[in-house]
Design an enzyme around this catalytic site. Structure first.
Site, PDB file in Angstrom:
ATOM      1  N   LYS A 140       0.828  -1.208   0.000  1.00  0.00           N
ATOM      2  CA  LYS A 140       0.000   0.000   0.000  1.00  0.00           C
ATOM      3  C   LYS A 140       0.862   1.259   0.000  1.00  0.00           C
ATOM      4  CE  LYS A 140      -2.952   2.940   2.718  1.00  0.00           C
ATOM      5  NZ  LYS A 140      -3.460   3.265   4.059  1.00  0.00           N
ATOM      6  N   ASP A 195      -6.834   0.897   0.653  1.00  0.00           N
ATOM      7  CA  ASP A 195      -7.082   0.906   2.093  1.00  0.00           C
ATOM      8  C   ASP A 195      -8.547   0.548   2.315  1.00  0.00           C
ATOM      9  OD1 ASP A 195      -8.514   3.134   1.382  1.00  0.00           O
ATOM     10  OD2 ASP A 195      -7.389   4.542   2.619  1.00  0.00           O
TER      11      ASP A 195
END
Length: 357
Positions: A262, A281
């Protein structure tokens, strides 16, 4: 989609900060040039191409400060700049407060930072043809741009962001920024040029821990050390990732301490020209499971499913999928929802479009 890119520019604030090292030398300070009384100039970007509240306080960067009504200030390399939008103005205006080079170089650096060669009007039109829901959102969120930050600056910021909240991330980033060359003050906020790798290498893990960085301290010092060991230097290595395919750039970033998929996707999208990067997310996961991969609703988010979500966005929106994802993400942020209350249409535009089906 692209206009010719302008030439590349020359390459925890608190009441009491722990002493790290001596301030920059007077010689360095003498190189900075004040630009005199504040002078506002048009930036040649209309408000449909750049809307400040939809670009700066959206989690892309934590170094820019709101210094007035619809005004944001920050440093781009050695340049201290403010941007503002006022009712009735057709274009965004900028003010160069201080620079180590020429005003022309500062403007080029600002346009580069804003990804100004990419036309939002063309992107939005393309996305709307691919997904009518997007058009409903975009009509109320025009001007939400993806920034093109310095890779080192972006990397350190997102190392601070891991499992953290906005207030604490901002304090950490302010602390790191304060190690750089002081550029000046705007409306009570102090601004610094982001510190170099060499400067960051003189900060110990213990000093960062005492400043409140916790376990992230070892990731920052470890990453700085890893970058310094790169052939040709860490700055050049990071810039070289702009020339790689997305997956190769992500894999390279994930070799650095504390960088997972991420964080790597954020760095790739916001600094490395990897426009199809999708940082996944919980917000993006919820968007994806509502509209792109509804069969995954209720599943637990894993790295494998993150990859599937990213593939779904790229399949829907194409090579600039990261820009589409950014706008849909912004539409979910509480601050942006509050901003949109002034519009006559409901905030939950994507949801309302889905219900009409």
């Amino acid at each position: 989609m692209k206009r010719p890119r302008p030439p590349s520019p020359p390459s925890i604030s608190a009441a009491a900060k722990p002493p790290l090292s001596p301030p920059p030398t007077p010689i360095l300070k003498q190189k900075l040039q004040r630009t005199g009384a504040p002078k506002w100039l048009p930036l040649k970007l209309t408000q449909t191409e750049l809307t400040l509240p939809l670009t700066f306080p959206t989690g892309q960067t934590f170094r820019w400060k709101q210094t007035g009504p619809v005004q944001y200030s920050g440093s781009i390399g050695p340049h201290l700049v403010s941007l503002r939008q006022r009712p009735g103005d057709e274009t965004v205006s900028y003010c160069l407060h201080r620079s180590a080079t020429s005003p022309n170089a500062a403007e080029l650096a600002l346009l580069d930072f804003l990804n100004a060669e990419i036309s939002l009007a063309e992107l939005w039109s393309d996305f709307e043809m691919k997904d009518p829901r997007f058009g409903e959102v975009a009509r109320h969120l025009r001007g939400a741009r993806v920034l093109r930050q310095d890779p080192l600056e972006c990397l350190i910021q997102f190392l601070c962001s891991s499992n953290n909240n906005i207030a604490r991330i901002t304090k950490m980033v302010d602390f790191v920024s304060s190690l750089g060359l002081y550029l000046g003050e705007v409306e009570g906020f102090e601004f610094h040029q982001f510190p170099s790798l060499e400067r960051l290498s003189r900060v110990s893990e213990d000093e960062l821990r005492k400043a409140g960085f916790g376990y992230r301290a070892k990731y920052i010092t470890g990453t700085v050390s890893a970058l310094q060991s790169k052939p040709g230097g860490g700055d050049e290595w990071l810039l070289s990732l702009r020339k790689l395919d997305l997956q190769d750039a992500i894999a390279a970033l994930c070799t650095l301490p504390g960088v997972g998929p991420k964080v790597a996707a954020c760095i790739a999208l916001f600094s490395l020209d990897q426009h199809s990067a999708i940082p996944v997310d919980t917000h993006v996961w919820q968007i994806a499971t509502r509209y792109l991969v509804p069969d995954l609703a209720g599943a637990k988010l894993t790295n494998k499913l993150c990859s599937r979500v990213a593939e779904a966005f790229v399949s829907k929106y194409g090579e600039y999928a990261g820009w589409a994802q950014t706008l849909l993400f912004i539409a979910e942020l509480p601050a942006q929802k509050a901003l949109l209350q002034s519009f006559s249409q409901p905030i939950q535009l994507v949801k309302s479009a889905e219900k009409k089906k």
